[in-house]
Structures are given as C-alpha cells and as structure tokens.
Design a protein around this motif. Structure first.
Motif, PDB file in Angstrom:
ATOM      1  N   LEU A   4     -28.219  11.892  -4.730  1.00 55.21           N
ATOM      2  CA  LEU A   4     -28.067  10.507  -4.291  1.00 55.21           C
ATOM      3  C   LEU A   4     -28.048  10.467  -2.773  1.00 55.21           C
ATOM      4  N   THR A   5     -28.683   9.429  -2.233  1.00 58.34           N
ATOM      5  CA  THR A   5     -28.686   9.207  -0.790  1.00 58.34           C
ATOM      6  C   THR A   5     -28.115   7.826  -0.529  1.00 58.34           C
ATOM      7  N   ALA A   6     -27.222   7.737   0.444  1.00 56.55           N
ATOM      8  CA  ALA A   6     -26.596   6.474   0.829  1.00 56.55           C
ATOM      9  C   ALA A   6     -27.603   5.601   1.581  1.00 56.55           C
ATOM     10  N   PRO A   7     -27.321   4.306   1.703  1.00 61.38           N
ATOM     11  CA  PRO A   7     -28.209   3.422   2.467  1.00 61.38           C
ATOM     12  C   PRO A   7     -28.405   3.870   3.923  1.00 61.38           C
ATOM     13  N   ASN A   8     -27.444   4.629   4.465  1.00 56.99           N
ATOM     14  CA  ASN A   8     -27.556   5.120   5.846  1.00 56.99           C
ATOM     15  C   ASN A   8     -28.339   6.430   5.938  1.00 56.99           C
ATOM     16  N   GLY A   9     -28.882   6.906   4.800  1.00 63.15           N
ATOM     17  CA  GLY A   9     -29.674   8.131   4.784  1.00 63.15           C
ATOM     18  C   GLY A   9     -28.871   9.403   4.584  1.00 63.15           C
ATOM     19  N   LYS A  10     -27.555   9.297   4.525  1.00 61.39           N
ATOM     20  CA  LYS A  10     -26.696  10.472   4.341  1.00 61.39           C
ATOM     21  C   LYS A  10     -26.607  10.835   2.861  1.00 61.39           C
ATOM     22  N   ARG A  11     -26.421  12.122   2.587  1.00 66.34           N
ATOM     23  CA  ARG A  11     -26.303  12.635   1.224  1.00 66.34           C
ATOM     24  C   ARG A  11     -24.944  12.255   0.633  1.00 66.34           C
ATOM     25  N   ILE A  12     -24.935  11.828  -0.623  1.00 63.97           N
ATOM     26  CA  ILE A  12     -23.691  11.520  -1.330  1.00 63.97           C
ATOM     27  C   ILE A  12     -23.095  12.829  -1.825  1.00 63.97           C
ATOM     28  N   ILE A  13     -21.800  13.047  -1.512  1.00 63.04           N
ATOM     29  CA  ILE A  13     -21.157  14.318  -1.869  1.00 63.04           C
ATOM     30  C   ILE A  13     -20.046  14.171  -2.901  1.00 63.04           C
ATOM     31  N   GLY A  14     -19.689  12.930  -3.268  1.00 59.34           N
ATOM     32  CA  GLY A  14     -18.615  12.769  -4.247  1.00 59.34           C
ATOM     33  C   GLY A  14     -18.281  11.318  -4.512  1.00 59.34           C
ATOM     34  N   THR A  15     -17.212  11.120  -5.274  1.00 58.29           N
ATOM     35  CA  THR A  15     -16.723   9.786  -5.579  1.00 58.29           C
ATOM     36  C   THR A  15     -15.446   9.516  -4.791  1.00 58.29           C
ATOM     37  N   SER A  16     -15.148   8.246  -4.589  1.00 67.96           N
ATOM     38  CA  SER A  16     -13.911   7.847  -3.927  1.00 67.96           C
ATOM     39  C   SER A  16     -12.866   7.629  -5.009  1.00 67.96           C
TER      40      SER A  16
END
Length: 88
Positions: A4-16
C-alpha cells in the motif's frame, strides 16, 4: 502479495491502533496532577485498530503519517520495480 502507498507517496507500514496503558503514579499534587515514577502497564488484549466514522482502517506511513485506507493505492508485487519489491 503487494504493497500500500499513501496519498503522499510514502509506503504504508502498519495500522493505527489504540491500546489501554496505565502510567504508574506515586502520588498526586493538591491541584490533582500526577507524579509519575516511570513504567507503564500495557494491556495487549485491549488493542483495537482505529477506523474512520465510515469504517475504513486508519493506516500509518513510513514517516508516521496517518491515512484512511481507502485513500491509499494497492500495488501487486508484479507491478513493482525490483527495488520496491526488495523493500518488502
């Protein structure tokens, strides 16, 4: 398997997640402020993943930013460059 990639282009690493933690206190001041002595008790069985009001998971990017999962982009491993796939 993918990423998954965030809207800012950063990789998603987990859940909150939210979890109950008790910060240990030695006593209280007259104005009701605690004196912490260090240490906390963590109650892992209370852990819950946060969601938006509409039920979408809240996920965390590699810089700590939080995003609703429905605003993220999924990429299959086969769609990734070799460098992106190696980072998994």
């Amino acid at each position: 398997m993918g990423q998954l990639t965030a809207p800012n282009g950063k990789r998603i690493i987990g859940t909150s997640d939210v979890i109950r933690v008790t910060a240990n206190v030695t006593d209280w001041t007259k104005d009701l402020k605690p004196t912490f002595f260090g240490g906390s008790d963590i109650y892992w069985d209370t852990q819950k993943t946060r969601t938006t009001k509409s039920g979408n998971l809240i996920v965390v990017d590699e810089d700590g930013g939080e995003h609703p999962i429905n605003q993220c982009t999924y990429s299959d491993e086969e769609d990734m460059s070799d460098e992106e796939a190696d980072a998994l």
